[in-house]
Design an enzyme around this catalytic site. Structure first.
Site, PDB file in Angstrom:
ATOM      1  N   GLY A   1      21.295  12.501  13.248  1.00 29.96           N
ATOM      2  CA  GLY A   1      20.356  12.207  12.169  1.00 29.96           C
ATOM      3  C   GLY A   1      20.306  13.328  11.154  1.00 29.96           C
ATOM      4  O   GLY A   1      21.327  13.774  10.635  1.00 29.96           O
TER       5      GLY A   1
ATOM      6  N   GLU B   1      20.904  15.524  -4.443  1.00 31.37           N
ATOM      7  CA  GLU B   1      20.924  14.258  -3.700  1.00 31.37           C
ATOM      8  C   GLU B   1      19.518  13.674  -3.602  1.00 31.37           C
ATOM      9  O   GLU B   1      19.316  12.463  -3.758  1.00 31.37           O
ATOM     10  CB  GLU B   1      21.505  14.468  -2.305  1.00 31.37           C
ATOM     11  CG  GLU B   1      21.519  13.191  -1.478  1.00 31.37           C
ATOM     12  CD  GLU B   1      22.149  13.360  -0.102  1.00 31.37           C
ATOM     13  OE1 GLU B   1      22.041  12.436   0.717  1.00 31.37           O
ATOM     14  OE2 GLU B   1      22.750  14.431   0.148  1.00 31.37           O
ATOM     15  N   ARG B   2      18.541  14.529  -3.358  1.00 31.82           N
ATOM     16  CA  ARG B   2      17.162  14.036  -3.233  1.00 31.82           C
ATOM     17  C   ARG B   2      16.606  13.612  -4.585  1.00 31.82           C
ATOM     18  O   ARG B   2      15.812  12.669  -4.665  1.00 31.82           O
ATOM     19  CB  ARG B   2      16.314  15.104  -2.546  1.00 31.82           C
ATOM     20  CG  ARG B   2      16.652  15.179  -1.066  1.00 31.82           C
ATOM     21  CD  ARG B   2      16.329  16.469  -0.372  1.00 31.82           C
ATOM     22  NE  ARG B   2      16.832  16.402   1.000  1.00 31.82           N
ATOM     23  CZ  ARG B   2      16.960  17.443   1.808  1.00 31.82           C
ATOM     24  NH1 ARG B   2      16.623  18.654   1.386  1.00 31.82           N
ATOM     25  NH2 ARG B   2      17.433  17.287   3.029  1.00 31.82           N
TER      26      ARG B   2
ATOM     27  N   ARG C   1       2.344 -17.823 -13.220  1.00 34.22           N
ATOM     28  CA  ARG C   1       2.008 -18.521 -11.979  1.00 34.22           C
ATOM     29  C   ARG C   1       0.534 -18.933 -11.990  1.00 34.22           C
ATOM     30  O   ARG C   1      -0.347 -18.111 -12.281  1.00 34.22           O
ATOM     31  CB  ARG C   1       2.298 -17.607 -10.777  1.00 34.22           C
ATOM     32  CG  ARG C   1       1.924 -18.195  -9.426  1.00 34.22           C
ATOM     33  CD  ARG C   1       2.787 -19.362  -9.064  1.00 34.22           C
ATOM     34  NE  ARG C   1       2.464 -19.839  -7.714  1.00 34.22           N
ATOM     35  CZ  ARG C   1       2.917 -20.975  -7.212  1.00 34.22           C
ATOM     36  NH1 ARG C   1       3.719 -21.743  -7.937  1.00 34.22           N
ATOM     37  NH2 ARG C   1       2.598 -21.349  -5.992  1.00 34.22           N
TER      38      ARG C   1
ATOM     39  N   GLN D   1      -9.368 -10.783 -11.031  1.00 37.57           N
ATOM     40  CA  GLN D   1      -9.626  -9.348 -11.038  1.00 37.57           C
ATOM     41  C   GLN D   1      -8.793  -8.611  -9.999  1.00 37.57           C
ATOM     42  O   GLN D   1      -8.274  -7.516 -10.268  1.00 37.57           O
ATOM     43  CB  GLN D   1     -11.118  -9.079 -10.792  1.00 37.57           C
ATOM     44  CG  GLN D   1     -11.491  -7.601 -10.926  1.00 37.57           C
ATOM     45  CD  GLN D   1     -12.949  -7.334 -10.596  1.00 37.57           C
ATOM     46  OE1 GLN D   1     -13.359  -7.492  -9.450  1.00 37.57           O
ATOM     47  NE2 GLN D   1     -13.723  -6.955 -11.615  1.00 37.57           N
TER      48      GLN D   1
ATOM     49  N   GLY E   1       3.955 -16.721  -1.185  1.00 39.81           N
ATOM     50  CA  GLY E   1       5.106 -17.175  -0.404  1.00 39.81           C
ATOM     51  C   GLY E   1       6.426 -16.993  -1.104  1.00 39.81           C
ATOM     52  O   GLY E   1       7.459 -16.759  -0.461  1.00 39.81           O
TER      53      GLY E   1
END
Length: 376
Positions: free
Chosen positions: A126, A241-242, A267, A278, A339
């Site tokens: 890791g 990289e970060r 929607r 709200q 959904g």
């Protein structure tokens, strides 16, 4: 931003709209982008944009890399491994390779002829780079490499790998770590690629295992003037990289909030649009605020990096906070989709499953906090 950078952004945005978005489903099914896509990216100057023209690059700066990262994120493309190729590996070569090495690899990376990867992680290690077991033993004018790497982005398509390994006579700790470039053609004796790994997200990204069984690599492929410099080289490059990860996080947050605002405007529920409730407005107010804070922080980090002033502690702060907020904001936005947010054809669903790795990649967020804590 400058006029030149704005023009580059327009070019990159159009490229992803035309060449990436239509192929998302197919790339997800095959678990990698088409190899020809790399050459197309090279033709428009997307690869190695921040690398000097002397080595075939675009002659820009990390600002160009950041724009490419942002526009790829805004297009919803998590398949193309350019962040590894251009924003990480190319800069290892630029900073540590000899002139001969730079001219050998960087121009072909800029055209897409070569695809690059970096191999740090091993099964069982890791984020603990000092515990790696891959060994490169000197044998005359060659190294003999034995070991295994996992979770390697661009692992299937890579032609060169910056390999993090142990050199010297003993197992050693950080002082034994070296970086060696392995040219990974499939005729290389002892080198093999494992299966493409099935991930919960980023399905189109080429992620594989790599195996080295007595692989012979020229000693001239060592990065740096001597063995044992690898850990220092990694520590110097990890802030960038970060920052790459934080840059993507900020862009994903902004884009997901924009998509969600548009969705809640059209929607309907109980006879009115969702944005008129709200709760919806308050949730989006929070998300937009956090996205704005992330943008200001990341832009400041990019500015500091361009001046050569971005330190490890600040880069670690940016990485852990923006990726945590990325996951939180995307989760809130998915909830507002109801959904439909669970349907993968909606960008918010893809952002949800693709975002989780951000808190793990580049060093886990727990490691980031440890780095920050040690500097207190």
């Amino acid at each position: 931003m400058t006029d030149e950078l704005a023009l580059f952004r327009d070019t990159v945005r159009e490229f992803f709209r035309r060449e990436s978005v239509p192929h998302y489903e197919r790339w997800s099914a095959q678990q990698s982008v088409d190899r020809d896509f790399w050459r197309k990216a090279g033709e428009v100057g997307l690869l190695c944009a921040g690398i000097p023209t002397d080595y075939g690059g675009g002659g820009g700066t990390f600002a160009h890399e950041a724009i490419a990262l942002e526009e790829q994120a805004r297009a919803g493309d998590t398949a193309f491994g350019n962040a590894i190729h251009s924003s990480i590996v190319a800069w290892y070569l630029l900073n540590y390779a000899t002139e001969d090495q730079k001219h050998r690899w960087l121009p072909r990376m800029a055209t897409g002829e070569l695809v690059a990867a970096i191999a740090m992680t091993e099964p069982g290690t890791g984020s603990d780079l000092q515990a790696i077991k891959t060994r490169a033993r000197r044998c005359g004018d060659e190294y003999v490499v034995d070991g295994a790497k996992t979770f390697i982005s661009n692992g299937k398509n890579c032609d060169i790998v910056v390999l993090v390994c142990k050199t010297g006579d003993t197992a050693g700790g950080r002082e034994a770590i070296s970086l060696i470039v392995v040219e990974t053609n499939d005729e290389l004796k002892g080198f093999s690629r494992g299966r493409l790994l099935n991930k919960i997200g980023q399905h189109g990204q080429d992620t594989a295992e790599l195996f080295f069984d007595g692989v012979r690599v020229p000693v001239d492929n060592l990065l740096g003037p001597e063995e044992g410099r690898g850990f220092i080289q990694l520590m110097h490059q990890l802030p960038q990289e970060r920052l790459v990860i934080a840059t993507v996080a900020a862009a994903v947050m902004e884009t997901t909030v924009e998509h969600t605002i548009a969705y809640t405007k059209q929607r309907k529920a109980f006879g009115q649009d969702l944005l008129s409730f709200q709760n919806t407005r308050f949730k989006l107010a929070e998300c937009k605020t956090e996205a704005a804070i992330a943008r200001v922080f990341v832009d400041e980090c990019i500015d500091r990096h361009l001046r050569g002033e971005l330190d490890t502690e600040t880069a670690s702060m940016a990485k852990w906070w923006t990726t945590k907020k990325q996951c939180e904001v995307v989760d809130e936005c998915l909830q507002l989709h109801g959904g439909y947010g669970y349907m993968v054809e909606y960008p918010v669903a893809r952002a949800y499953i693709d975002s989780r790795i951000q808190m793990i990649a580049g060093g886990t967020n727990e490691i980031m906090k440890e780095i920050i804590g040690r500097a207190l």
